[in-house]
Design a protein around this motif. Structure first.
Motif, PDB file in Angstrom:
ATOM      1  N   LYS A 195       0.825  -1.210   0.000  1.00 43.27           N
ATOM      2  CA  LYS A 195       0.000   0.000   0.000  1.00 43.27           C
ATOM      3  C   LYS A 195       0.862   1.264   0.000  1.00 43.27           C
ATOM      4  CE  LYS A 195      -4.253  -1.481  -0.062  1.00 43.27           C
ATOM      5  NZ  LYS A 195      -5.174  -1.093  -1.166  1.00 43.27           N
ATOM      6  N   LEU A 196       2.132   1.113   0.358  1.00 49.10           N
ATOM      7  CA  LEU A 196       3.012   2.269   0.423  1.00 49.10           C
ATOM      8  C   LEU A 196       3.584   2.568  -0.954  1.00 49.10           C
ATOM      9  CD1 LEU A 196       4.487   4.430   2.083  1.00 49.10           C
ATOM     10  CD2 LEU A 196       6.325   2.772   2.449  1.00 49.10           C
ATOM     11  N   LEU A 197       3.192   3.719  -1.494  1.00 43.09           N
ATOM     12  CA  LEU A 197       3.727   4.157  -2.778  1.00 43.09           C
ATOM     13  C   LEU A 197       5.136   4.717  -2.613  1.00 43.09           C
ATOM     14  CD1 LEU A 197       3.284   4.843  -5.811  1.00 43.09           C
ATOM     15  CD2 LEU A 197       2.359   7.037  -5.043  1.00 43.09           C
ATOM     16  N   GLY A 198       5.324   5.520  -1.562  1.00 41.21           N
ATOM     17  CA  GLY A 198       6.630   6.122  -1.337  1.00 41.21           C
ATOM     18  C   GLY A 198       6.600   7.022  -0.121  1.00 41.21           C
ATOM     19  N   TYR A 199       7.723   7.687   0.134  1.00 42.78           N
ATOM     20  CA  TYR A 199       7.812   8.559   1.300  1.00 42.78           C
ATOM     21  C   TYR A 199       8.712   9.745   0.988  1.00 42.78           C
ATOM     22  CZ  TYR A 199      11.776   5.333   1.911  1.00 42.78           C
ATOM     23  OH  TYR A 199      12.884   4.543   1.711  1.00 42.78           O
ATOM     24  N   ALA A 200       8.371  10.871   1.606  1.00 43.76           N
ATOM     25  CA  ALA A 200       9.110  12.106   1.402  1.00 43.76           C
ATOM     26  C   ALA A 200       9.585  12.639   2.745  1.00 43.76           C
ATOM     27  CB  ALA A 200       8.238  13.146   0.705  1.00 43.76           C
ATOM     28  N   VAL A 201      10.833  13.067   2.800  1.00 47.87           N
ATOM     29  CA  VAL A 201      11.439  13.604   4.015  1.00 47.87           C
ATOM     30  C   VAL A 201      11.776  15.066   3.777  1.00 47.87           C
ATOM     31  CG1 VAL A 201      13.461  13.481   5.516  1.00 47.87           C
ATOM     32  CG2 VAL A 201      12.317  11.382   4.780  1.00 47.87           C
ATOM     33  N   LEU A 202      11.355  15.924   4.689  1.00 43.79           N
ATOM     34  CA  LEU A 202      11.538  17.358   4.542  1.00 43.79           C
ATOM     35  C   LEU A 202      12.580  17.890   5.522  1.00 43.79           C
ATOM     36  CD1 LEU A 202       8.904  16.799   3.014  1.00 43.79           C
ATOM     37  CD2 LEU A 202       7.962  18.910   3.984  1.00 43.79           C
ATOM     38  N   ASP A 203      13.671  18.340   4.992  1.00 44.79           N
ATOM     39  CA  ASP A 203      14.759  19.059   5.662  1.00 44.79           C
ATOM     40  C   ASP A 203      15.292  18.381   6.917  1.00 44.79           C
ATOM     41  OD1 ASP A 203      16.418  21.330   5.145  1.00 44.79           O
ATOM     42  OD2 ASP A 203      15.745  22.157   7.045  1.00 44.79           O
ATOM     43  N   VAL A 204      15.625  17.123   6.793  1.00 41.94           N
ATOM     44  CA  VAL A 204      16.360  16.444   7.866  1.00 41.94           C
ATOM     45  C   VAL A 204      17.138  15.275   7.272  1.00 41.94           C
ATOM     46  CG1 VAL A 204      14.436  14.906   8.470  1.00 41.94           C
ATOM     47  CG2 VAL A 204      16.221  15.378  10.151  1.00 41.94           C
ATOM     48  N   VAL A 205      18.407  15.183   7.645  1.00 38.27           N
ATOM     49  CA  VAL A 205      19.222  14.020   7.334  1.00 38.27           C
ATOM     50  C   VAL A 205      20.007  13.670   8.591  1.00 38.27           C
ATOM     51  CG1 VAL A 205      19.407  14.567   4.870  1.00 38.27           C
ATOM     52  CG2 VAL A 205      21.168  15.359   6.446  1.00 38.27           C
ATOM     53  N   GLU A 206      20.427  12.439   8.663  1.00 37.46           N
ATOM     54  CA  GLU A 206      21.055  11.957   9.887  1.00 37.46           C
ATOM     55  C   GLU A 206      22.290  12.761  10.285  1.00 37.46           C
ATOM     56  OE1 GLU A 206      23.240   7.892  11.585  1.00 37.46           O
ATOM     57  OE2 GLU A 206      22.164   7.860   9.673  1.00 37.46           O
ATOM     58  N   GLY A 207      23.203  12.995   9.346  1.00 35.89           N
ATOM     59  CA  GLY A 207      24.464  13.640   9.683  1.00 35.89           C
ATOM     60  C   GLY A 207      24.306  15.017  10.294  1.00 35.89           C
ATOM     61  N   TRP A 281      15.969   9.198  17.596  1.00 30.72           N
ATOM     62  CA  TRP A 281      15.194   9.644  16.437  1.00 30.72           C
ATOM     63  C   TRP A 281      15.999   9.544  15.150  1.00 30.72           C
ATOM     64  CZ3 TRP A 281      13.209  14.841  18.937  1.00 30.72           C
ATOM     65  CH2 TRP A 281      12.215  14.535  19.889  1.00 30.72           C
ATOM     66  N   PHE A 282      17.224  10.033  15.176  1.00 28.91           N
ATOM     67  CA  PHE A 282      17.964  10.231  13.931  1.00 28.91           C
ATOM     68  C   PHE A 282      19.083   9.229  13.680  1.00 28.91           C
ATOM     69  CE2 PHE A 282      16.492  14.491  15.385  1.00 28.91           C
ATOM     70  CZ  PHE A 282      15.515  14.681  14.412  1.00 28.91           C
ATOM     71  N   GLY A 283      19.474   8.455  14.691  1.00 33.45           N
ATOM     72  CA  GLY A 283      20.527   7.466  14.498  1.00 33.45           C
ATOM     73  C   GLY A 283      20.121   6.402  13.486  1.00 33.45           C
ATOM     74  N   GLY A 284      20.941   6.182  12.475  1.00 33.81           N
ATOM     75  CA  GLY A 284      20.652   5.174  11.454  1.00 33.81           C
ATOM     76  C   GLY A 284      19.625   5.583  10.429  1.00 33.81           C
ATOM     77  N   MET A 285      19.208   6.845  10.437  1.00 32.39           N
ATOM     78  CA  MET A 285      18.132   7.284   9.545  1.00 32.39           C
ATOM     79  C   MET A 285      18.530   7.202   8.073  1.00 32.39           C
ATOM     80  SD  MET A 285      16.173  10.958   9.436  1.00 32.39           S
ATOM     81  CE  MET A 285      15.043  11.334   8.093  1.00 32.39           C
ATOM     82  N   SER A 286      19.766   7.571   7.746  1.00 32.04           N
ATOM     83  CA  SER A 286      20.178   7.572   6.338  1.00 32.04           C
ATOM     84  C   SER A 286      20.088   6.177   5.740  1.00 32.04           C
ATOM     85  CB  SER A 286      21.593   8.123   6.208  1.00 32.04           C
ATOM     86  OG  SER A 286      21.634   9.499   6.518  1.00 32.04           O
ATOM     87  N   SER A 287      20.559   5.182   6.495  1.00 28.91           N
ATOM     88  CA  SER A 287      20.507   3.805   6.002  1.00 28.91           C
ATOM     89  C   SER A 287      19.067   3.355   5.805  1.00 28.91           C
ATOM     90  CB  SER A 287      21.225   2.878   6.988  1.00 28.91           C
ATOM     91  OG  SER A 287      21.104   1.524   6.579  1.00 28.91           O
ATOM     92  N   LYS A 288      18.198   3.678   6.763  1.00 32.97           N
ATOM     93  CA  LYS A 288      16.785   3.293   6.635  1.00 32.97           C
ATOM     94  C   LYS A 288      16.152   3.975   5.430  1.00 32.97           C
ATOM     95  CE  LYS A 288      15.669   4.244  11.011  1.00 32.97           C
ATOM     96  NZ  LYS A 288      14.831   4.375  12.230  1.00 32.97           N
TER      97      LYS A 288
END
Length: 371
Positions: A195-207, A281-288
């Motif tokens: 059911k998941l078409l995709g996802y969008a992330v607004l102005d946050v990256v792990e680093g 919250w943000f640890g490992g986010m880039s890989s996910k």
């Protein structure tokens, strides 16, 4: 340097008395331009913004969803504009830390103008508008990333049940800041399957997020703790450049505050008390973000926010990237039309239901056509 770190660097002016020449000369580009030594803001009569607006100007319905489980009870708060049909996608919006569903108000309105068939579900996390009680009746403000992503899915499923939908529509998850981490985690957990078409992330990256956390408490210490009125709170957000769109500030800021018995207005969510969860919250986010299934969109206010892992992923074409250098951290509030345009284009490009496929050979033969 991250937007938070920049704001912290500029915040040194906050300690100056109002009569200081430096204080007076600081213009609206400073994140500290409206902070007084008493921690309150009193705009002049010529600067007072227009009255606040209602959620109903942007969403069709406001829902309170009761949820009972072995872990306790919840009262989730969401805003909904249903999709026009079961074939149309539903965009699930998750706000950032200390923010609310109204931070997407203008952007949601623009999305509907550009894509009227699409639905909007703007959710509010626990301790941000939703309330969750543990088995003993105490408020449970566990803000761990897996808990928040499960809460979001619960709100989606409860909404579908309340609206009587026979099944979930196609889902696009969209999250700002902390919300970006939440939708990324939900995508990685595979809660929505196909059911998941995709996802969008607004102005946050792990680093950059992990780097900014070092300065977060100091930054929060520069914010006013109280406002004499909602108008003063709105004015502070505009003059401090926290928000750069007065119309969005009038829509979103009131939802961030509650009125105290003395009549002043205080922050609804105590961000300082959430420090134990920041790295979670943000640890490992880039890989996910890179490995979860689904189309991927990253909207940033500056290319300096890209960390090494995402830079490599972007060069390999693993996600779509757009940068809005004219926006601040709350890019969906500062540039709602451009943000909506990027989101709608992303959804339409990846929506399988809108693809026009060539006819099957067997069907052509049945019609007596040569192939």
């Amino acid at each position: 340097m991250s937007s938070i770190a920049k704001a912290f660097a500029k915040s040194k002016l906050a300690s100056l008395p109002p009569e200081s020449p430096l204080y007076e000369e600081e213009d609206d580009s400073s994140s500290a331009s409206s902070m007084s030594s008493t921690g309150t803001v009193r705009p002049t009569s010529s600067q007072r913004p227009a009255p606040v607006v209602s959620w109903s100007d942007y969403y069709a319905q406001e829902l309170y969803l009761e949820h009972q489980s072995a872990d306790g009870n919840a009262k989730f708060h969401v805003y909904l504009t249903p999709p026009a049909s079961f074939k149309a996608p539903l965009l699930v919006l998750h706000h950032g830390a200390g923010s609310s569903a109204m931070s997407f108000a203008l952007c949601a309105l623009e999305i509907r103008k550009m894509y009227p068939e699409a639905g909007i579900l703007a959710v509010e996390a626990r301790d941000h508008g939703s309330v969750v009680y543990g088995p003993t009746g105490d408020v449970n403000n566990d803000l761990s990333i897996h808990v928040l992503s499960r809460d979001m899915i619960d709100m989606l499923e409860l909404t579908a049940a309340k609206m009587g939908w026979p099944e979930l529509p196609t889902i696009v998850l969209i999250g700002h800041s902390l919300g970006g981490a939440v939708v990324t985690d939900a995508a990685k957990q595979g809660y929505l399957g196909n059911k998941l078409l995709g996802y969008a992330v607004l102005d946050v990256v792990e680093g950059s997020a992990m780097e900014a956390l070092k300065h977060m408490q100091a930054y929060l210490g520069t914010r006013p703790k109280m406002f004499p009125s909602l108008e003063a709170a709105i004015e502070w957000h505009i003059r401090s450049r926290t928000l750069r769109n007065p119309q969005s500030a009038r829509a979103s800021v009131p939802s961030l505050l509650f009125q105290t018995p003395s009549g002043s207005w205080a922050w609804r969510t105590d961000l300082s008390s959430t420090e134990a969860y920041w790295e979670n919250w943000f640890g490992g986010m880039s890989s996910k973000f890179l490995t979860a299934k689904g189309a991927k969109l990253l909207l940033l206010a500056g290319t300096d926010r890209l960390d090494k892992e995402l830079t490599i992923g972007q060069m390999q074409g693993k996600f779509q990237l757009q940068v809005f250098p004219a926006a601040g951290h709350f890019l969906q509030e500062d540039l709602p039309e451009k943000t909506a345009e990027a989101i709608v284009e992303f959804v339409k490009r990846n929506d399988r239901s809108t693809l026009i496929l060539p006819p099957k050979v067997g069907d052509l033969l049945k019609q007596g056509k040569k192939v």
